[in-house]
Scaffold this motif. Sequence first.
Motif, PDB file in Angstrom:
ATOM      1  N   ALA A 298       9.345  -0.548  -7.221  1.00 55.00           N
ATOM      2  CA  ALA A 298       7.958  -1.001  -7.246  1.00 55.00           C
ATOM      3  C   ALA A 298       7.046   0.212  -7.405  1.00 55.00           C
ATOM      4  O   ALA A 298       7.398   1.324  -7.020  1.00 55.00           O
ATOM      5  CB  ALA A 298       7.628  -1.743  -5.961  1.00 55.00           C
ATOM      6  N   TYR A 299       5.898  -0.011  -8.005  1.00 53.43           N
ATOM      7  CA  TYR A 299       4.951   1.082  -8.162  1.00 53.43           C
ATOM      8  C   TYR A 299       3.542   0.648  -7.786  1.00 53.43           C
ATOM      9  O   TYR A 299       3.178  -0.524  -7.929  1.00 53.43           O
ATOM     10  CB  TYR A 299       4.952   1.621  -9.601  1.00 53.43           C
ATOM     11  CG  TYR A 299       4.544   0.628 -10.682  1.00 53.43           C
ATOM     12  CD1 TYR A 299       3.199   0.374 -10.965  1.00 53.43           C
ATOM     13  CD2 TYR A 299       5.499  -0.033 -11.455  1.00 53.43           C
ATOM     14  CE1 TYR A 299       2.816  -0.511 -11.957  1.00 53.43           C
ATOM     15  CE2 TYR A 299       5.134  -0.933 -12.455  1.00 53.43           C
ATOM     16  CZ  TYR A 299       3.796  -1.159 -12.704  1.00 53.43           C
ATOM     17  OH  TYR A 299       3.424  -2.051 -13.691  1.00 53.43           O
TER      18      TYR A 299
ATOM     19  N   ASP B  23       0.817  -1.216   0.000  1.00 55.60           N
ATOM     20  CA  ASP B  23       0.000   0.000   0.000  1.00 55.60           C
ATOM     21  C   ASP B  23       0.845   1.257   0.000  1.00 55.60           C
ATOM     22  O   ASP B  23       0.347   2.352  -0.261  1.00 55.60           O
ATOM     23  CB  ASP B  23      -0.917   0.005   1.223  1.00 55.60           C
ATOM     24  CG  ASP B  23      -1.978  -1.088   1.152  1.00 55.60           C
ATOM     25  OD1 ASP B  23      -2.268  -1.535   0.023  1.00 55.60           O
ATOM     26  OD2 ASP B  23      -2.498  -1.480   2.211  1.00 55.60           O
ATOM     27  N   PHE B  24       2.135   1.099   0.319  1.00 47.79           N
ATOM     28  CA  PHE B  24       3.008   2.261   0.420  1.00 47.79           C
ATOM     29  C   PHE B  24       3.877   2.460  -0.814  1.00 47.79           C
ATOM     30  O   PHE B  24       4.731   3.339  -0.829  1.00 47.79           O
ATOM     31  CB  PHE B  24       3.889   2.151   1.666  1.00 47.79           C
ATOM     32  CG  PHE B  24       3.086   2.036   2.942  1.00 47.79           C
ATOM     33  CD1 PHE B  24       2.474   3.156   3.487  1.00 47.79           C
ATOM     34  CD2 PHE B  24       2.922   0.810   3.568  1.00 47.79           C
ATOM     35  CE1 PHE B  24       1.722   3.058   4.650  1.00 47.79           C
ATOM     36  CE2 PHE B  24       2.171   0.709   4.727  1.00 47.79           C
ATOM     37  CZ  PHE B  24       1.572   1.835   5.266  1.00 47.79           C
ATOM     38  N   ASP B  25       3.690   1.621  -1.820  1.00 47.22           N
ATOM     39  CA  ASP B  25       4.455   1.813  -3.054  1.00 47.22           C
ATOM     40  C   ASP B  25       4.025   3.117  -3.711  1.00 47.22           C
ATOM     41  O   ASP B  25       2.867   3.521  -3.653  1.00 47.22           O
ATOM     42  CB  ASP B  25       4.231   0.643  -4.012  1.00 47.22           C
ATOM     43  CG  ASP B  25       4.946  -0.618  -3.556  1.00 47.22           C
ATOM     44  OD1 ASP B  25       5.983  -0.472  -2.886  1.00 47.22           O
ATOM     45  OD2 ASP B  25       4.468  -1.713  -3.865  1.00 47.22           O
ATOM     46  N   PRO B  26       4.953   3.791  -4.368  1.00 45.21           N
ATOM     47  CA  PRO B  26       4.646   5.110  -4.919  1.00 45.21           C
ATOM     48  C   PRO B  26       3.956   5.052  -6.271  1.00 45.21           C
ATOM     49  O   PRO B  26       3.949   4.029  -6.956  1.00 45.21           O
ATOM     50  CB  PRO B  26       6.039   5.735  -5.064  1.00 45.21           C
ATOM     51  CG  PRO B  26       6.907   4.556  -5.395  1.00 45.21           C
ATOM     52  CD  PRO B  26       6.363   3.416  -4.558  1.00 45.21           C
ATOM     53  N   ILE B  27       3.404   6.187  -6.633  1.00 42.03           N
ATOM     54  CA  ILE B  27       3.068   6.430  -8.033  1.00 42.03           C
ATOM     55  C   ILE B  27       4.377   6.814  -8.704  1.00 42.03           C
ATOM     56  O   ILE B  27       5.095   7.698  -8.230  1.00 42.03           O
ATOM     57  CB  ILE B  27       2.036   7.564  -8.170  1.00 42.03           C
ATOM     58  CG1 ILE B  27       0.703   7.134  -7.552  1.00 42.03           C
ATOM     59  CG2 ILE B  27       1.852   7.954  -9.637  1.00 42.03           C
ATOM     60  CD1 ILE B  27      -0.320   8.250  -7.471  1.00 42.03           C
ATOM     61  N   VAL B  28       4.723   6.141  -9.783  1.00 42.39           N
ATOM     62  CA  VAL B  28       5.963   6.409 -10.502  1.00 42.39           C
ATOM     63  C   VAL B  28       5.625   7.011 -11.858  1.00 42.39           C
ATOM     64  O   VAL B  28       4.831   6.448 -12.612  1.00 42.39           O
ATOM     65  CB  VAL B  28       6.808   5.131 -10.685  1.00 42.39           C
ATOM     66  CG1 VAL B  28       8.054   5.425 -11.528  1.00 42.39           C
ATOM     67  CG2 VAL B  28       7.220   4.563  -9.326  1.00 42.39           C
ATOM     68  N   ILE B  29       6.209   8.166 -12.131  1.00 46.21           N
ATOM     69  CA  ILE B  29       6.038   8.829 -13.418  1.00 46.21           C
ATOM     70  C   ILE B  29       7.362   8.757 -14.162  1.00 46.21           C
ATOM     71  O   ILE B  29       8.393   9.190 -13.638  1.00 46.21           O
ATOM     72  CB  ILE B  29       5.626  10.303 -13.245  1.00 46.21           C
ATOM     73  CG1 ILE B  29       4.278  10.389 -12.513  1.00 46.21           C
ATOM     74  CG2 ILE B  29       5.534  10.999 -14.601  1.00 46.21           C
ATOM     75  CD1 ILE B  29       3.857  11.810 -12.172  1.00 46.21           C
TER      76      ILE B  29
END
Length: 385
Positions: free
Chosen positions: A102-103, A3-9
């Motif tokens: 991870a995303y 749940d703590f994985d980031p949004i990766v752009i």
Amino acid sequence: MSDFDPIVIVGSGLAGYGVARELRRLDKATPLVIVSRDHAGFYSKPMLSNALAGNKTAATLVMKPAEKMAAELGATVRTHSRVQRIDTAAKTIALADGETLAYRDLVLALGADPIRLALDGDAADAVLSVNDLDDYARFAERLEGATRVAVLGAGLIGCEFANDLLARGVTPTVIDLAERPLSRLLPEAASARLRERLEAAGVRFRFGVAASRIDRSAGGLRVTLSDGSTIAADLVLSAIGLRPRTALAQAAGLAVQRGVVVDRWLATSAPNVYAVGDCAEVEGHSLPFVLPLMQQGRALAATLAGTPTPVVYPAMPVTVKTPACPTVVCPPPVDAAGTWRTDLSDDGCAAHFHADDGALLGFAVLGSATTQKQSLAARVAGLIA
């Protein structure tokens, strides 16, 4: 994935940073990582084609460095990092340095690459394109002392650069297989007016021909055209168009056509993976302009923040940066059936594209007629409503 994985752009251009900014207006807590293959400084790419007149350097075009963008966005900005691989099953990306990220959600804002002509000649590798700040820095450096520049392509970017070169005392010669400038965007009469004004300002055109080879000569470069004629130049700039960057997405198994295929929610064929900007193909539309990516950024940010929101494309006029002939165009859909009607005056040109039922589907206004752009845009139906 947790749940703590980031949004990766992936990408730090106007599209990538646009999504990040819109997201932070709605969600200030979700971890955010921006991965950039370059310095990740924020600048406006459209300014590259009119930077010469403003005496801009690559350094002065940067509005905010990566460190400031990271602070403002509450994000981690990874500079000079290339993504080697996307694993959509594991929800990870692998970087060139061996690190794996991870995303929660992945946003591809990969941009596009300049299309390169297959040219012969011992100076074919000397042809320049300007697609980012590093390209612009090389171009500006090579431009020192140059008085003759051959521009390959009479589309929007080619005409903008040609007009901008005039500010440096350079004589540009624009070469295109088409018979007129902006042939894909403007009707014939409007195109003729643009050509007339640019030629009066000092731009030269060669239409109906293409460059076939570039050779070094005693005075600089010699451009041989498809009809056998030659043009002397100090520099050759290619501006024949862009090709969406799709290789990374395709290797990951995502659906790819002209661009990375997405639906109206900007979602790709893989769960939790989205695409925006020049690399994205939204319901068949690939639009490498600022207004579409702004619409995408707002819609996708809302979706990422928990409110699924489809992108809407209203009428989105494009301002062509040719001060010698101010031009705004809102092209009709590619497959639209209808007719152009053009009104010319001494200082303006107004062209309207009407469907058979009379509906206004597009327009082009030049010179004094550009004052009509807002009222006309209000009458044009959106591309995606």
